[in-house]
Design a protein around this motif. Structure first.
Motif, short mmCIF file in Angstrom:
data_model
loop_
_atom_site.label_atom_id
_atom_site.label_comp_id
_atom_site.label_asym_id
_atom_site.label_seq_id
_atom_site.Cartn_x
_atom_site.Cartn_y
_atom_site.Cartn_z
N VAL A 114 56.30 105.24 47.88
CA VAL A 114 56.96 105.80 46.71
C VAL A 114 56.15 106.93 46.08
O VAL A 114 56.68 108.00 45.77
CB VAL A 114 57.25 104.70 45.66
CG1 VAL A 114 57.84 105.30 44.39
CG2 VAL A 114 58.18 103.64 46.24
N ASN A 115 54.86 106.71 45.89
CA ASN A 115 54.05 107.65 45.11
C ASN A 115 53.48 108.80 45.92
O ASN A 115 53.08 109.82 45.33
CB ASN A 115 52.89 106.90 44.43
CG ASN A 115 53.37 105.97 43.33
OD1 ASN A 115 54.56 105.92 43.02
ND2 ASN A 115 52.46 105.22 42.75
N VAL A 116 53.44 108.67 47.22
CA VAL A 116 52.84 109.72 48.06
C VAL A 116 53.84 110.29 49.06
O VAL A 116 54.14 111.48 49.05
CB VAL A 116 51.58 109.20 48.80
CG1 VAL A 116 50.92 110.34 49.58
CG2 VAL A 116 50.60 108.56 47.84
N LEU A 117 54.36 109.44 49.93
CA LEU A 117 55.17 109.93 51.04
C LEU A 117 56.48 110.56 50.57
O LEU A 117 56.96 111.53 51.17
CB LEU A 117 55.45 108.80 52.02
CG LEU A 117 56.07 109.21 53.36
CD1 LEU A 117 55.23 110.29 54.04
CD2 LEU A 117 56.21 108.00 54.28
N ALA A 118 57.07 110.06 49.48
CA ALA A 118 58.30 110.67 48.96
C ALA A 118 58.05 112.12 48.57
O ALA A 118 58.87 113.01 48.85
CB ALA A 118 58.82 109.88 47.76
N LEU A 133 60.13 122.49 42.54
CA LEU A 133 60.17 121.08 42.92
C LEU A 133 59.14 120.33 42.09
O LEU A 133 57.95 120.62 42.15
CB LEU A 133 59.87 120.91 44.40
CG LEU A 133 59.69 119.47 44.90
CD1 LEU A 133 60.97 118.66 44.73
CD2 LEU A 133 59.23 119.46 46.36
N VAL A 134 59.62 119.34 41.32
CA VAL A 134 58.73 118.51 40.52
C VAL A 134 58.82 117.08 41.05
O VAL A 134 59.81 116.38 40.83
CB VAL A 134 59.08 118.55 39.02
CG1 VAL A 134 58.07 117.71 38.23
CG2 VAL A 134 59.10 119.98 38.51
N ASN A 135 57.79 116.66 41.76
CA ASN A 135 57.72 115.30 42.28
C ASN A 135 57.18 114.38 41.19
O ASN A 135 55.97 114.17 41.07
CB ASN A 135 56.83 115.26 43.53
CG ASN A 135 57.50 115.88 44.73
OD1 ASN A 135 58.62 115.53 45.08
ND2 ASN A 135 56.82 116.82 45.37
N ASN A 136 58.09 113.88 40.39
CA ASN A 136 57.73 113.04 39.25
C ASN A 136 57.87 111.56 39.55
O ASN A 136 57.18 110.73 38.95
CB ASN A 136 58.62 113.41 38.06
CG ASN A 136 58.55 112.38 36.95
OD1 ASN A 136 57.58 112.32 36.21
ND2 ASN A 136 59.58 111.54 36.84
N LEU A 137 58.75 111.21 40.47
CA LEU A 137 59.04 109.81 40.74
C LEU A 137 57.76 109.04 41.07
O LEU A 137 56.94 109.49 41.87
CB LEU A 137 60.01 109.69 41.92
CG LEU A 137 60.35 108.28 42.36
CD1 LEU A 137 61.16 107.56 41.30
CD2 LEU A 137 61.10 108.31 43.69
N GLY A 138 57.61 107.87 40.47
CA GLY A 138 56.45 107.03 40.77
C GLY A 138 56.63 105.64 40.21
O GLY A 138 57.44 105.42 39.31
N ILE A 139 55.89 104.70 40.77
CA ILE A 139 55.88 103.33 40.25
C ILE A 139 54.46 103.00 39.83
O ILE A 139 53.48 103.56 40.33
CB ILE A 139 56.37 102.33 41.30
CG1 ILE A 139 55.58 102.46 42.62
CG2 ILE A 139 57.86 102.50 41.55
CD1 ILE A 139 55.94 101.40 43.66
N PHE A 140 54.33 102.07 38.88
CA PHE A 140 53.01 101.63 38.45
C PHE A 140 53.13 100.20 37.94
O PHE A 140 54.22 99.70 37.68
CB PHE A 140 52.44 102.54 37.35
CG PHE A 140 53.20 102.48 36.06
CD1 PHE A 140 52.81 101.63 35.04
CD2 PHE A 140 54.31 103.28 35.85
CE1 PHE A 140 53.52 101.56 33.85
CE2 PHE A 140 55.02 103.24 34.67
CZ PHE A 140 54.62 102.37 33.66
N GLY A 141 51.99 99.56 37.81
CA GLY A 141 51.95 98.20 37.31
C GLY A 141 50.55 97.63 37.47
O GLY A 141 49.75 98.15 38.26
N SER A 142 50.27 96.60 36.72
CA SER A 142 48.95 95.97 36.80
C SER A 142 48.99 94.79 37.76
O SER A 142 50.03 94.15 37.94
CB SER A 142 48.49 95.50 35.42
OG SER A 142 49.41 94.55 34.89
N ALA A 143 47.87 94.52 38.40
CA ALA A 143 47.79 93.41 39.35
C ALA A 143 46.32 93.08 39.59
O ALA A 143 45.45 93.95 39.53
CB ALA A 143 48.47 93.77 40.66
N ASP A 144 46.06 91.83 39.88
CA ASP A 144 44.72 91.40 40.30
C ASP A 144 44.42 92.09 41.63
O ASP A 144 45.15 91.91 42.61
CB ASP A 144 44.71 89.88 40.47
CG ASP A 144 43.34 89.34 40.88
OD1 ASP A 144 42.55 90.08 41.52
OD2 ASP A 144 43.05 88.17 40.56
#
Length: 264
Positions: A112-116, A86-97
């Motif tokens: 998305v990045n942890v609970l999935a 099992l490779v948990n690769n799915l993730g989102i990223f982005g810049s923000a103030d």
């Protein structure tokens, strides 16, 4: 080193493009049956066609499901009831103030990045332990350790993923299942190209933009270039192998020396 994953079945989440697609390709090249995951059938089918062209004769399974939801995780398990890698690769990223990130956005990054990843580990780890062999890998980031000011919410989610890895490695102790994180450094993907151009002059040609991004925003990198997705995949394929049987509970860096540490 010859790595043979014949007879193993892998699931790589978020594998229709970028690092996920490179990981899926590497696992397929090593002989594994690989579940290709994305949210839509169209994206999954397109990825399967591309990977199949790169690795003729490989065994790929379509797993069209949004694994950030409970329903999607169940759909993934229906498509691939048995998963050895099992490779948990799915993730989102982005810049923000940092002061502008809302509660809802913080929750979205955690979901998305942890609970999935947690949800899929719960789904597949018991079967691996029963069979006495398995590999769980969570794709983390240098941002988990060196949290960028413009990506605090992303960095924190990846820090949490390192803790998830260590905890589940303890749960799997003595079962023949290993659980590891792969800390990916700044990597050259389509999404990262967009991110780079958020931070540097959009009029610059890509090679110049990449160098400017690394100089201004990632000066710690010892490679002084973006990492190619295949370089991340090489580590994942190794950790999926029998040769990596004594490596568990770890956070292995493929970060181009970005994290200033003498420990892995």
């Amino acid at each position: 080193m010859h790595i043979d994953l014949t007879g193993r079945t892998a699931l790589v989440t978020g594998s229709t493009q970028g690092i996920g697609a490179a990981i899926a390709t590497g696992l397929a090249r090593a002989g594994a049956r690989v579940g290709i995951n994305g949210r839509t059938k169209e994206r999954v089918d397109a990825a399967i066609a591309k990977i199949g062209a790169r690795v003729p004769g490989c065994d790929l399974v379509a797993v069209a499901a949004d694994v950030t939801t409970e329903e999607g995780a169940r759909a993934a398990a229906d498509a691939l009831p048995r998963v050895d890698v099992l490779v948990n690769n799915l993730g989102i990223f982005g810049s923000a103030d940092p002061l502008e990130i809302t509660d809802a956005e913080w929750r979205r990054y955690f979901e998305v990045n942890v609970l999935a990843a947690v949800r899929l580990i719960r789904q597949f780890l018991p079967g691996m332990a029963e069979r006495g062999w398995g590999r769980v890998q969570n794709i983390a980031s240098d941002s988990a350790v060196a949290i960028p000011a413009e990506m605090i919410h992303y960095g924190v989610s990846k820090t949490a993923l390192l803790s998830v890895t260590r905890g589940f490695a303890k749960q799997a102790a003595g079962t023949g299942v290993t659980v590891n994180s792969v800390i990916a450094g700044p990597t050259h993907t389509g999404g990262v190209e967009d991110f780079v151009y958020e931070l540097v002059d959009r009029e610059l040609p890509w090679d110049e933009a990449q160098r400017e991004f690394m100089r201004l925003h990632r000066p710690q990198s010892l490679l002084q270039r973006l990492i190619e997705p295949e370089e991340i995949a090489n580590m994942v394929v190794y950790l999926a192998s029998d040769q990596a049987s004594a490596t568990t509970g770890g956070a292995l860096r493929v970060d181009g020396g970005y994290v200033d540490s003498i420990l892995p």
